[in-house]
Design an enzyme around this catalytic site. Structure first.
Site, PDB file in Angstrom:
ATOM      1  N   GLU A 199     -67.940 -80.459 -51.782  1.00 25.22           N
ATOM      2  CA  GLU A 199     -67.854 -79.720 -53.033  1.00 25.22           C
ATOM      3  C   GLU A 199     -67.089 -78.431 -52.799  1.00 25.22           C
ATOM      4  O   GLU A 199     -67.116 -77.875 -51.693  1.00 25.22           O
ATOM      5  CB  GLU A 199     -69.250 -79.351 -53.559  1.00 25.22           C
ATOM      6  CG  GLU A 199     -70.009 -80.475 -54.200  1.00 25.22           C
ATOM      7  CD  GLU A 199     -71.365 -80.018 -54.717  1.00 25.22           C
ATOM      8  OE1 GLU A 199     -71.966 -80.776 -55.475  1.00 25.22           O
ATOM      9  OE2 GLU A 199     -71.820 -78.914 -54.350  1.00 25.22           O
ATOM     10  N   ILE A 202     -68.446 -72.141 -54.426  1.00 23.88           N
ATOM     11  CA  ILE A 202     -68.361 -71.148 -55.491  1.00 23.88           C
ATOM     12  C   ILE A 202     -68.836 -69.807 -54.946  1.00 23.88           C
ATOM     13  O   ILE A 202     -70.010 -69.651 -54.588  1.00 23.88           O
ATOM     14  CB  ILE A 202     -69.220 -71.540 -56.711  1.00 23.88           C
ATOM     15  CG1 ILE A 202     -68.891 -72.971 -57.170  1.00 23.88           C
ATOM     16  CG2 ILE A 202     -69.031 -70.547 -57.848  1.00 23.88           C
ATOM     17  CD1 ILE A 202     -67.495 -73.157 -57.676  1.00 23.88           C
ATOM     18  N   ARG A 291     -88.960 -84.415 -58.338  1.00 23.28           N
ATOM     19  CA  ARG A 291     -90.300 -84.130 -57.815  1.00 23.28           C
ATOM     20  C   ARG A 291     -90.717 -82.743 -58.274  1.00 23.28           C
ATOM     21  O   ARG A 291     -89.958 -82.031 -58.926  1.00 23.28           O
ATOM     22  CB  ARG A 291     -90.279 -84.157 -56.279  1.00 23.28           C
ATOM     23  CG  ARG A 291     -89.195 -83.240 -55.699  1.00 23.28           C
ATOM     24  CD  ARG A 291     -89.276 -83.086 -54.210  1.00 23.28           C
ATOM     25  NE  ARG A 291     -88.096 -82.464 -53.646  1.00 23.28           N
ATOM     26  CZ  ARG A 291     -87.832 -81.162 -53.661  1.00 23.28           C
ATOM     27  NH1 ARG A 291     -88.673 -80.323 -54.254  1.00 23.28           N
ATOM     28  NH2 ARG A 291     -86.745 -80.683 -53.105  1.00 23.28           N
ATOM     29  N   VAL A 294     -91.198 -76.519 -54.770  1.00 21.13           N
ATOM     30  CA  VAL A 294     -91.990 -75.522 -54.047  1.00 21.13           C
ATOM     31  C   VAL A 294     -92.278 -74.325 -54.956  1.00 21.13           C
ATOM     32  O   VAL A 294     -93.371 -73.747 -54.933  1.00 21.13           O
ATOM     33  CB  VAL A 294     -91.245 -75.054 -52.774  1.00 21.13           C
ATOM     34  CG1 VAL A 294     -92.048 -73.984 -52.033  1.00 21.13           C
ATOM     35  CG2 VAL A 294     -90.964 -76.235 -51.852  1.00 21.13           C
ATOM     36  N   ARG A 337     -91.703 -66.834 -50.046  1.00 21.02           N
ATOM     37  CA  ARG A 337     -92.085 -67.882 -49.099  1.00 21.02           C
ATOM     38  C   ARG A 337     -92.313 -67.248 -47.723  1.00 21.02           C
ATOM     39  O   ARG A 337     -91.359 -66.838 -47.049  1.00 21.02           O
ATOM     40  CB  ARG A 337     -91.002 -68.952 -48.991  1.00 21.02           C
ATOM     41  CG  ARG A 337     -90.674 -69.639 -50.303  1.00 21.02           C
ATOM     42  CD  ARG A 337     -89.798 -70.846 -50.045  1.00 21.02           C
ATOM     43  NE  ARG A 337     -89.279 -71.419 -51.278  1.00 21.02           N
ATOM     44  CZ  ARG A 337     -88.687 -72.625 -51.349  1.00 21.02           C
ATOM     45  NH1 ARG A 337     -88.559 -73.348 -50.254  1.00 21.02           N
ATOM     46  NH2 ARG A 337     -88.241 -73.077 -52.493  1.00 21.02           N
TER      47      ARG A 337
END
Length: 445
Positions: A199, A202, A291, A294, A337
């Site tokens: 890709e 950016i 899904r 987190v 986190r």
């Protein structure tokens, strides 16, 4: 549902148990030898040893996990995130045994789990996609030719990847040639698929994702956005909602595009569309996570919804209990986190947690994988806890987080707690003027 098996470990297993208890649902957990003394094992109604510490000998043992599920007569399996959460074979096998897989269908998971196929599908749904290869790249010659065509820098990515794994920025052909083979090897080891694609990179971008939810009755809604731009090595460290300095017009367009994408693939249950947003607020599809994320607690903080409860009820066939207009957001939420790692070198720091104390604070949620006296082993992601701070405004939330984190004590292992303190004292972060290069250019510069 009356009984659910949680095919995961640590803080997400404990998070799911809490909601199940609220709903009156019994929980079954599996644990490896390394995790026998962790909090989630003690909190579950039933706990069964699944195997040795390495994931290949424990949490990835599909047949053994399903055998326990059948033997314990569970109604559903919640995969959490990571491990088997986006494994189509596992989801399909559960469905074939008459066990509800608490997530999307295996067909949708297969379609959106392959990043190359997902890019093609999003183009069909008229969702903007980052310029890149439309097929997997088998050889280094193909990769170099394509990269030269779209121009450097580029991102080399694993088609089956996620969580920042199997992803490399390449600023020139020499860098691409150096990491091509190793990226394919790593992709095969982590995801069972060595296909890679390219890709366009950016620069100075924001990483914004939209939380989605669909049911079996054709309803699809969004639950607003999360800003996940504070990253290191392409892995999220701090997430927040609402995103600071994202215009209302762009927010609305992104949410609309995400819902259109989900409807295009007939999406059911919780899912997330991830976008990259440039400095002119042009946005491009990155990937879909089929899904729970987190950082789902951030969305819960501003909407007041319990996403795990919605997952369970949706998997059981219930219709979403609200329309899009009835979902509102209030206040601000930021998640940190907490990892067992060197805060500068980002090297894992396994070991015994000799002390782990924090003050119970209104508006602060601690989702802990470990407690004082537990040992962080080198076998799994070194996430110790998620710290979710909620407030009436971004300024109040930041101040509350600053106080809470400064008073927290954790000893015996190194953690990235000092990194959070640095981030919260950074004027660029406090003003909401940050991108995915923030840690490299503003904190570690």
């Amino acid at each position: 549902m009356k009984k659910i098996l949680i095919a995961n470990r640590g803080e997400i297993a404990l998070r799911i148990i809490k909601t199940c208890k609220k709903m009156g649902i019994e929980t079954v957990v599996i644990f490896s030898d390394a995790d026998a003394d962790l909090p989630f094992v003690k909190e579950a109604d039933y706990a069964f040893r699944i195997g040795e510490a390495p994931v290949s000998k424990s949490y990835l043992l599909k047949d053994e996990i399903l055998n326990i599920a059948v033997r314990e007569q569970v109604d559903g399996i919640h995969p959490g995130y990571g491990f088997l959460s986006e494994n189509t074979e596992f989801a399909q096998a559960a469905e074939e045994k008459g066990i509800k897989f608490i997530g999307p269908s295996s067909e949708t998971m297969a379609l959106m789990g392959d990043k190359v196929a997902a890019r093609k599908t999003m183009k069909e749904a008229f969702v903007p996609v980052v310029p890149g290869s439309v097929t997997g790249l088998s050889t280094i010659e193909e990769a170099c030719s394509f990269a030269a065509e779209i121009g450097y820098p580029v991102m080399l990515k694993a088609s089956g990847g996620g969580g920042g794994i199997g992803m490399q920025r390449c600023d020139n052909e020499a860098a691409l040639m150096k990491c091509f083979a190793s990226t394919k090897t790593r992709a095969k080891a982590y995801f069972g698929n060595d296909e890679v694609f390219i890709e366009k990179f950016i620069a100075d971008a924001r990483h914004i994702e939209i939380q989605l939810f669909g049911d079996h009755h054709g309803n699809v809604v969004h639950m607003f956005e999360r800003d996940c731009s504070v990253q290191r090595r392409n892995q999220k460290v701090v997430e927040e909602s609402p995103s600071p300095h994202l215009s209302g017009e762009t927010r609305a367009k992104m949410c609309e595009a995400a819902v259109a994408a989900a409807k295009h693939v007939g999406y059911i249950n919780a899912g997330t569309i991830e976008f990259i947003v440039d400095d002119k607020e042009n946005f491009y599809f990155l990937e879909m996570n089929t899904r729970l994320q987190v950082e789902h607690r951030v969305t819960e903080g501003v909407t007041g919804l319990d996403l795990v409860e919605l997952q369970i009820r949706t998997a059981a066939g219930a219709e979403l209990p609200f329309s899009q207009d009835e979902i509102t957001k209030k206040g601000h939420s930021i998640q940190f986190r907490l990892y067992a790692e060197d805060p500068v070198k980002f090297i894992p720091s396994p070991g015994l947690i000799k002390a782990f104390t924090f003050n119970e604070t209104d508006g602060v949620i601690m989702d802990c994988a470990y407690a004082e006296g537990n040992t962080v082993t080198p076998y799994y992601d070194p996430l110790v806890a998620k710290i979710i701070v909620n407030g009436e405004s971004r300024e109040e939330t930041i101040e509350k987080a600053r106080t809470f984190l400064n008073e927290m004590k954790i000893e015996g292992i190194k953690t990235n707690l000092p990194l959070f303190i640095n981030i919260l004292s950074n004027e660029q972060f406090n003003q909401g003027r940050y991108s995915t290069s923030f840690l490299q250019t503003a904190v570690f510069a």
